[in-house]
Design a protein around this motif. Structure first.
Motif, PDB file in Angstrom:
ATOM      1  N   GLU A  62      42.698  34.190  34.532  1.00 20.49           N
ATOM      2  CA  GLU A  62      42.596  33.152  33.505  1.00 20.49           C
ATOM      3  C   GLU A  62      43.868  33.003  32.687  1.00 20.49           C
ATOM      4  O   GLU A  62      44.137  31.940  32.155  1.00 20.49           O
ATOM      5  CB  GLU A  62      41.418  33.464  32.556  1.00 20.49           C
ATOM      6  CG  GLU A  62      40.075  33.286  33.199  1.00 20.49           C
ATOM      7  CD  GLU A  62      38.930  33.770  32.302  1.00 20.49           C
ATOM      8  OE1 GLU A  62      39.196  34.238  31.174  1.00 20.49           O
ATOM      9  OE2 GLU A  62      37.777  33.680  32.750  1.00 20.49           O
ATOM     10  N   ASP A  63      44.644  34.082  32.562  1.00 20.43           N
ATOM     11  CA  ASP A  63      45.875  34.052  31.750  1.00 20.43           C
ATOM     12  C   ASP A  63      46.968  33.223  32.388  1.00 20.43           C
ATOM     13  O   ASP A  63      47.117  33.002  33.487  1.00 20.43           O
ATOM     14  CB  ASP A  63      46.406  35.474  31.497  1.00 20.43           C
ATOM     15  CG  ASP A  63      45.461  36.254  30.586  1.00 20.43           C
ATOM     16  OD1 ASP A  63      44.617  35.637  29.912  1.00 20.43           O
ATOM     17  OD2 ASP A  63      45.576  37.498  30.563  1.00 20.43           O
TER      18      ASP A  63
ATOM     19  N   LYS B 218      39.326  38.908  36.579  1.00 20.12           N
ATOM     20  CA  LYS B 218      39.029  37.564  36.082  1.00 20.12           C
ATOM     21  C   LYS B 218      39.898  37.230  34.873  1.00 20.12           C
ATOM     22  O   LYS B 218      40.381  36.104  34.752  1.00 20.12           O
ATOM     23  CB  LYS B 218      37.551  37.470  35.706  1.00 20.12           C
ATOM     24  CG  LYS B 218      36.621  37.368  36.885  1.00 20.12           C
ATOM     25  CD  LYS B 218      35.178  37.266  36.413  1.00 20.12           C
ATOM     26  CE  LYS B 218      34.240  37.046  37.567  1.00 20.12           C
ATOM     27  NZ  LYS B 218      32.842  36.901  37.089  1.00 20.12           N
ATOM     28  N   LYS B 219      40.071  38.206  33.996  1.00 19.19           N
ATOM     29  CA  LYS B 219      40.895  37.982  32.802  1.00 19.19           C
ATOM     30  C   LYS B 219      42.340  37.667  33.197  1.00 19.19           C
ATOM     31  O   LYS B 219      42.936  36.734  32.669  1.00 19.19           O
ATOM     32  CB  LYS B 219      40.849  39.201  31.887  1.00 19.19           C
ATOM     33  CG  LYS B 219      41.584  39.007  30.584  1.00 19.19           C
ATOM     34  CD  LYS B 219      41.437  40.226  29.694  1.00 19.19           C
ATOM     35  CE  LYS B 219      42.037  40.092  28.338  1.00 19.19           C
ATOM     36  NZ  LYS B 219      43.270  39.404  28.206  1.00 19.19           N
ATOM     37  N   VAL B 220      42.873  38.418  34.135  1.00 18.12           N
ATOM     38  CA  VAL B 220      44.256  38.207  34.579  1.00 18.12           C
ATOM     39  C   VAL B 220      44.389  36.839  35.243  1.00 18.12           C
ATOM     40  O   VAL B 220      45.393  36.145  35.050  1.00 18.12           O
ATOM     41  CB  VAL B 220      44.680  39.340  35.535  1.00 18.12           C
ATOM     42  CG1 VAL B 220      45.965  39.015  36.256  1.00 18.12           C
ATOM     43  CG2 VAL B 220      44.826  40.648  34.770  1.00 18.12           C
TER      44      VAL B 220
ATOM     45  N   SER C 205      36.914  46.506  37.043  1.00 21.77           N
ATOM     46  CA  SER C 205      38.013  45.879  37.781  1.00 21.77           C
ATOM     47  C   SER C 205      37.774  44.382  37.958  1.00 21.77           C
ATOM     48  O   SER C 205      38.721  43.591  37.908  1.00 21.77           O
ATOM     49  CB  SER C 205      38.226  46.567  39.138  1.00 21.77           C
ATOM     50  OG  SER C 205      37.116  46.388  39.986  1.00 21.77           O
TER      51      SER C 205
ATOM     52  N   LYS D 154      36.130  42.432  35.833  1.00 24.94           N
ATOM     53  CA  LYS D 154      36.406  41.831  34.525  1.00 24.94           C
ATOM     54  C   LYS D 154      37.908  41.704  34.310  1.00 24.94           C
ATOM     55  O   LYS D 154      38.404  40.654  33.874  1.00 24.94           O
ATOM     56  CB  LYS D 154      35.786  42.695  33.421  1.00 24.94           C
ATOM     57  CG  LYS D 154      35.964  42.143  32.033  1.00 24.94           C
ATOM     58  CD  LYS D 154      35.274  43.033  31.004  1.00 24.94           C
ATOM     59  CE  LYS D 154      35.485  42.495  29.601  1.00 24.94           C
ATOM     60  NZ  LYS D 154      34.840  43.353  28.595  1.00 24.94           N
ATOM     61  N   LYS D 155      38.625  42.763  34.648  1.00 21.14           N
ATOM     62  CA  LYS D 155      40.091  42.747  34.497  1.00 21.14           C
ATOM     63  C   LYS D 155      40.712  41.673  35.398  1.00 21.14           C
ATOM     64  O   LYS D 155      41.606  40.935  34.971  1.00 21.14           O
ATOM     65  CB  LYS D 155      40.640  44.129  34.845  1.00 21.14           C
ATOM     66  CG  LYS D 155      42.106  44.301  34.558  1.00 21.14           C
ATOM     67  CD  LYS D 155      42.499  45.754  34.816  1.00 21.14           C
ATOM     68  CE  LYS D 155      43.942  46.032  34.477  1.00 21.14           C
ATOM     69  NZ  LYS D 155      44.281  47.454  34.711  1.00 21.14           N
TER      70      LYS D 155
END
Length: 140
Positions: free
Chosen positions: A139-140, A135-137, A130, A132-133
Protein backbone atom coordinates in the motif's frame (compact mmCIF):
# COMPACT_ATOMS: atom_id res chain seq x y z
CA UNK A 1 -40.96 -56.93 24.06
CA UNK A 2 -41.22 -53.74 26.15
CA UNK A 3 -38.27 -54.91 28.21
CA UNK A 4 -36.22 -55.50 25.07
CA UNK A 5 -36.96 -51.99 23.73
CA UNK A 6 -36.15 -50.50 27.14
CA UNK A 7 -32.87 -52.44 27.30
CA UNK A 8 -31.84 -51.39 23.79
CA UNK A 9 -32.71 -47.76 24.55
CA UNK A 10 -30.75 -47.91 27.80
CA UNK A 11 -27.73 -49.39 26.00
CA UNK A 12 -27.87 -46.66 23.35
CA UNK A 13 -27.91 -43.92 25.98
CA UNK A 14 -25.05 -45.58 27.81
CA UNK A 15 -23.02 -45.86 24.60
CA UNK A 16 -23.53 -42.17 23.85
CA UNK A 17 -22.28 -41.17 27.27
CA UNK A 18 -18.88 -42.89 27.05
CA UNK A 19 -17.10 -40.05 25.22
CA UNK A 20 -14.33 -38.06 26.87
CA UNK A 21 -15.41 -35.05 28.91
CA UNK A 22 -14.21 -31.54 27.97
CA UNK A 23 -12.52 -31.06 31.33
CA UNK A 24 -11.32 -33.90 33.45
CA UNK A 25 -11.65 -34.18 37.23
CA UNK A 26 -8.19 -32.68 37.83
CA UNK A 27 -9.04 -29.64 35.70
CA UNK A 28 -6.95 -30.74 32.69
CA UNK A 29 -8.39 -30.20 29.24
CA UNK A 30 -9.36 -33.44 27.49
CA UNK A 31 -7.41 -34.87 24.60
CA UNK A 32 -10.39 -34.37 22.29
CA UNK A 33 -10.68 -30.74 23.30
CA UNK A 34 -6.95 -30.13 22.76
CA UNK A 35 -7.08 -31.79 19.36
CA UNK A 36 -10.05 -29.62 18.46
CA UNK A 37 -8.17 -26.46 19.52
CA UNK A 38 -5.13 -27.41 17.41
CA UNK A 39 -7.24 -28.08 14.34
CA UNK A 40 -9.29 -24.94 14.92
CA UNK A 41 -6.15 -22.78 14.82
CA UNK A 42 -5.04 -24.56 11.64
CA UNK A 43 -8.46 -24.15 10.04
CA UNK A 44 -8.50 -20.47 10.89
CA UNK A 45 -5.35 -19.64 8.93
CA UNK A 46 -5.31 -22.32 6.23
CA UNK A 47 -7.58 -20.24 3.96
CA UNK A 48 -4.94 -17.47 4.08
CA UNK A 49 -2.46 -19.61 2.09
CA UNK A 50 -3.75 -18.32 -1.24
CA UNK A 51 -3.67 -14.75 0.01
CA UNK A 52 -0.06 -15.26 1.17
CA UNK A 53 1.01 -16.58 -2.22
CA UNK A 54 -0.73 -13.69 -4.00
CA UNK A 55 0.91 -11.09 -1.75
CA UNK A 56 4.32 -12.72 -2.27
CA UNK A 57 3.85 -12.71 -6.03
CA UNK A 58 2.79 -9.04 -5.99
CA UNK A 59 5.78 -8.09 -3.82
CA UNK A 60 8.23 -9.87 -6.09
CA UNK A 61 6.66 -8.34 -9.19
CA UNK A 62 6.94 -4.86 -7.69
CA UNK A 63 10.51 -5.53 -6.51
CA UNK A 64 11.46 -6.66 -10.00
CA UNK A 65 10.00 -3.52 -11.55
CA UNK A 66 11.90 -1.30 -9.07
CA UNK A 67 15.22 -3.13 -9.28
CA UNK A 68 16.87 -0.55 -11.52
CA UNK A 69 15.24 2.61 -10.20
CA UNK A 70 15.04 1.93 -6.45
CA UNK A 71 17.25 -1.01 -5.49
CA UNK A 72 16.85 -0.34 -1.76
CA UNK A 73 13.04 -0.57 -1.89
CA UNK A 74 13.27 -3.58 -4.19
CA UNK A 75 15.49 -5.33 -1.63
CA UNK A 76 13.04 -4.53 1.15
CA UNK A 77 10.12 -5.86 -0.90
CA UNK A 78 12.07 -9.05 -1.59
CA UNK A 79 12.79 -9.44 2.12
CA UNK A 80 9.10 -9.15 2.98
CA UNK A 81 8.27 -11.63 0.20
CA UNK A 82 10.81 -14.02 1.74
CA UNK A 83 9.14 -13.64 5.15
CA UNK A 84 5.80 -14.51 3.58
CA UNK A 85 7.36 -17.50 1.85
CA UNK A 86 8.87 -18.68 5.15
CA UNK A 87 5.49 -18.38 6.90
CA UNK A 88 3.83 -20.31 4.07
CA UNK A 89 6.50 -23.00 4.26
CA UNK A 90 6.15 -23.26 8.05
CA UNK A 91 2.46 -24.15 7.55
CA UNK A 92 3.39 -26.77 4.97
CA UNK A 93 6.03 -28.25 7.30
CA UNK A 94 3.60 -28.30 10.23
CA UNK A 95 0.97 -30.09 8.15
CA UNK A 96 3.48 -32.70 6.96
CA UNK A 97 4.71 -33.35 10.51
CA UNK A 98 1.35 -33.32 12.32
CA UNK A 99 0.22 -36.79 13.35
CA UNK A 100 -3.56 -36.78 13.69
CA UNK A 101 -3.48 -40.34 15.00
CA UNK A 102 -0.57 -39.91 17.43
CA UNK A 103 -0.42 -42.89 19.75
CA UNK A 104 0.79 -43.11 23.31
CA UNK A 105 -0.47 -42.80 26.84
CA UNK A 106 -3.04 -40.13 27.58
CA UNK A 107 -0.29 -37.97 29.05
CA UNK A 108 1.97 -38.43 25.98
CA UNK A 109 -0.91 -37.60 23.65
CA UNK A 110 -1.83 -34.56 25.75
CA UNK A 111 1.80 -33.34 25.69
CA UNK A 112 2.04 -33.91 21.93
CA UNK A 113 -1.13 -31.89 21.37
CA UNK A 114 0.03 -29.11 23.70
CA UNK A 115 3.27 -28.92 21.71
CA UNK A 116 1.33 -28.90 18.43
CA UNK A 117 -0.92 -26.14 19.74
CA UNK A 118 2.12 -23.98 20.47
CA UNK A 119 3.63 -24.82 17.06
CA UNK A 120 0.49 -24.07 15.04
CA UNK A 121 -0.08 -20.85 17.03
CA UNK A 122 3.42 -19.73 15.98
CA UNK A 123 2.61 -20.63 12.37
CA UNK A 124 -0.59 -18.59 12.65
CA UNK A 125 1.25 -15.61 14.13
CA UNK A 126 3.95 -15.79 11.42
CA UNK A 127 1.40 -16.09 8.63
CA UNK A 128 -0.83 -13.25 9.81
CA UNK A 129 2.12 -11.03 10.71
CA UNK A 130 3.91 -11.45 7.40
CA UNK A 131 0.67 -11.03 5.46
CA UNK A 132 -0.13 -7.81 7.32
CA UNK A 133 3.40 -6.54 6.71
CA UNK A 134 3.20 -7.47 3.03
CA UNK A 135 -0.11 -5.70 2.52
CA UNK A 136 1.17 -2.60 4.31
CA UNK A 137 4.31 -2.48 2.16
CA UNK A 138 2.25 -2.90 -1.00
CA UNK A 139 0.00 0.00 0.00
CA UNK A 140 2.93 2.38 0.64
Amino acid sequence: MKNLIFLVTLLLFAACGTGKKETQANGAISVDSLKSEVLSIHDEVMPKMGELRRARKDLLFLADSLMETDAERAAMLTTVADEIDAANESMMQWMRAYESEFEGTDEEIRQYLEDQKVAIQKVKDDMLGSLKKGKKVLED
